[in-house]
Motif scaffolding. Structure first.
Motif, short mmCIF file in Angstrom:
data_model
loop_
_atom_site.label_atom_id
_atom_site.label_comp_id
_atom_site.label_asym_id
_atom_site.label_seq_id
_atom_site.Cartn_x
_atom_site.Cartn_y
_atom_site.Cartn_z
N ARG A 178 30.24 47.36 41.61
CA ARG A 178 31.36 46.97 42.48
C ARG A 178 32.08 45.76 41.90
N ALA A 179 33.31 45.57 42.33
CA ALA A 179 34.04 44.35 42.01
C ALA A 179 34.44 43.71 43.33
N LEU A 180 34.45 42.38 43.35
CA LEU A 180 34.77 41.66 44.59
C LEU A 180 35.95 40.72 44.33
N PHE A 181 36.96 40.81 45.19
CA PHE A 181 38.14 39.93 45.07
C PHE A 181 38.27 39.09 46.33
N ARG A 182 38.88 37.91 46.15
CA ARG A 182 39.20 37.09 47.31
C ARG A 182 40.71 36.86 47.33
N ILE A 183 41.31 37.11 48.48
CA ILE A 183 42.75 36.90 48.65
C ILE A 183 42.87 35.78 49.68
N SER A 184 43.43 34.64 49.24
CA SER A 184 43.50 33.50 50.14
C SER A 184 44.94 33.01 50.25
N ALA B 278 46.21 50.97 47.75
CA ALA B 278 47.09 51.76 46.91
C ALA B 278 46.44 53.13 46.68
N GLN B 279 45.88 53.38 45.51
CA GLN B 279 45.33 54.73 45.28
C GLN B 279 43.81 54.77 45.17
N VAL B 280 43.14 53.66 45.46
CA VAL B 280 41.68 53.68 45.33
C VAL B 280 41.01 53.25 46.64
N CYS C 157 35.75 46.82 45.76
CA CYS C 157 36.13 48.14 45.27
C CYS C 157 35.18 48.54 44.15
N PHE C 158 35.33 49.76 43.66
CA PHE C 158 34.48 50.18 42.54
C PHE C 158 34.83 49.38 41.29
N ARG C 159 33.81 49.05 40.53
CA ARG C 159 34.02 48.26 39.32
C ARG C 159 34.94 48.98 38.33
N SER C 160 34.84 50.31 38.30
CA SER C 160 35.64 51.08 37.33
C SER C 160 37.14 50.96 37.59
N VAL C 161 37.53 50.59 38.82
CA VAL C 161 38.95 50.45 39.13
C VAL C 161 39.33 48.99 39.39
N ALA C 162 38.49 48.06 38.93
CA ALA C 162 38.73 46.64 39.17
C ALA C 162 40.08 46.20 38.58
N GLY C 163 40.39 46.68 37.38
CA GLY C 163 41.64 46.32 36.73
C GLY C 163 42.83 46.80 37.53
N TYR C 164 42.73 48.04 37.99
CA TYR C 164 43.81 48.61 38.80
C TYR C 164 43.99 47.83 40.10
N ALA C 165 42.85 47.53 40.76
CA ALA C 165 42.90 46.82 42.04
C ALA C 165 43.51 45.43 41.85
N LEU D 181 46.94 44.16 43.60
CA LEU D 181 46.92 42.96 44.45
C LEU D 181 47.87 41.90 43.91
N SER D 182 47.87 41.73 42.58
CA SER D 182 48.76 40.74 41.97
C SER D 182 50.21 41.08 42.22
N ALA D 183 50.56 42.35 42.03
CA ALA D 183 51.95 42.77 42.24
C ALA D 183 52.36 42.53 43.68
#
Lengths: 107, 188
Positions: free
Chosen positions: B108-114, B146-148, B164-172, B176-178
């Motif tokens: 998994r990948a973990l992001f923080r949006i603050s 979006a799509q994941v 999210c899944f680690r395999s889609v971390a770049g996409y996520a 999020l950045s956009a």
């Protein structure tokens, strides 16, 4: 836009959060059945204008399958219920009859 | 032995009203079983200090948390180093009880949006009502980013954590950045 309530998580799911699974309440005809029954099981599908029963999966959520009763022309949703049923529950049927007095039941 | 790394090595970006960054390694243990089973509830309480969460709830106790993922699935958040021992303890304590415990920390990948626009960033990507009235602390929401597929929760400070899944971390992270690049619309 179709919005269905997942009976397992109680979320009002946007259609894009779900994966469609086609017609609900199909009876499987497998080995030992007649060719006609097997062909009907594989290919015969209802395509009604009006009340329809469908399978949906909460693919981007809890991942569970559930069934939904809705109208194909107005997108009105009569209710969602467990996939572990062979017939729509009585309360769903009552709700459909209340809204569609001419509905003849599942054929 | 090689060092454990997060998917994007701690990537981050700062937008006008919200910041997105990849969080440090987080231990995550997936537990499937009959949530009505008393033994399972007692074992989870014993290991994490958390009561079993109700539908869509998330219970926190110190640096561990337990989140409801589906009618037969829990996600246990524990410190990264303790994920392996947590799985071992679960398997031992639940012997004979139907269950499945897996260490999914590295899957998994973990992001923080603050920031004050955190809710808006997510609202641009997910078909979820993110107004404070509808979504608040103590809820774990699984949805579509979006799509994941993704799952997220919000804490008292308004920071959103997203898994999210680690395999889609770049996409996520890209999505999020956009979404965090433009200013507020203030519709929430």
């Amino acid at each position: 836009m179709l919005i269905l309530q997942c009976p397992y998580c109680g979320i009002q799911c946007d259609e894009t959060e779900l994966a469609p699974g086609g017609q609900a309440h199909l009876k499987r005809h497998g080995p030992g059945s007649s060719d006609e029954d097997f062909e009907a099981y594989l290919f015969d599908r209802d395509n009604p204008m009006g009340v329809h029963f469908e399978r949906w999966r909460h693919a981007n959520g809890c991942g569970k399958w559930f069934l939904a009763a809705r109208c194909t022309t107005t997108l009105e949703v009569f209710g969602t219920y467990s996939a572990q049923t062979t017939e729509p529950p009585a309360e769903i049927a009552d709700r459909i009859r209340a809204r569609r007095p001419n509905w003849e039941g599942r054929t | 032995m090689s060092d454990a790394m997060t998917a994007l090595n701690g990537a981050s970006m700062q937008g006008p009203v919200a910041a997105v960054r990849e969080a440090a390694l987080q231990g995550m243990v997936l537990l499937r079983g009959d949530l009505a089973d008393e033994t399972l509830a007692a074992v989870v309480k014993d290991l994490t200090g958390c009561d079993l969460p109700g539908q869509r709830e998330m219970v926190q106790a110190g640096n561990t948390a337990v989140a409801w993922m589906s009618p037969d699935e829990l996600l246990l958040l524990v410190p990264y180093e303790e994920a392996g021992t947590t799985v071992a303890s679960l398997s031992q304590a639940l012997e004979g009880v139907y269950h499945l415990a897996v260490d999914v920390s590295d899957a998994r990948a973990l992001f923080r949006i603050s920031g004050e626009g955190a809710r808006e960033v997510l609202a641009r990507l997910c078909p979820v009502d993110l107004s404070p009235a509808a979504f608040g602390p103590g809820e774990m929401r699984r949805s579509r980013l979006a799509q994941v597929p993704a799952a997220f929760w919000i804490d008292e400070t308004g920071t959103i954590s997203l898994v999210c899944f680690r395999s889609v971390a770049g996409y996520a992270f890209g999505a999020l950045s956009a979404a965090a690049e433009s200013g507020p619309v203030n519709f929430l």
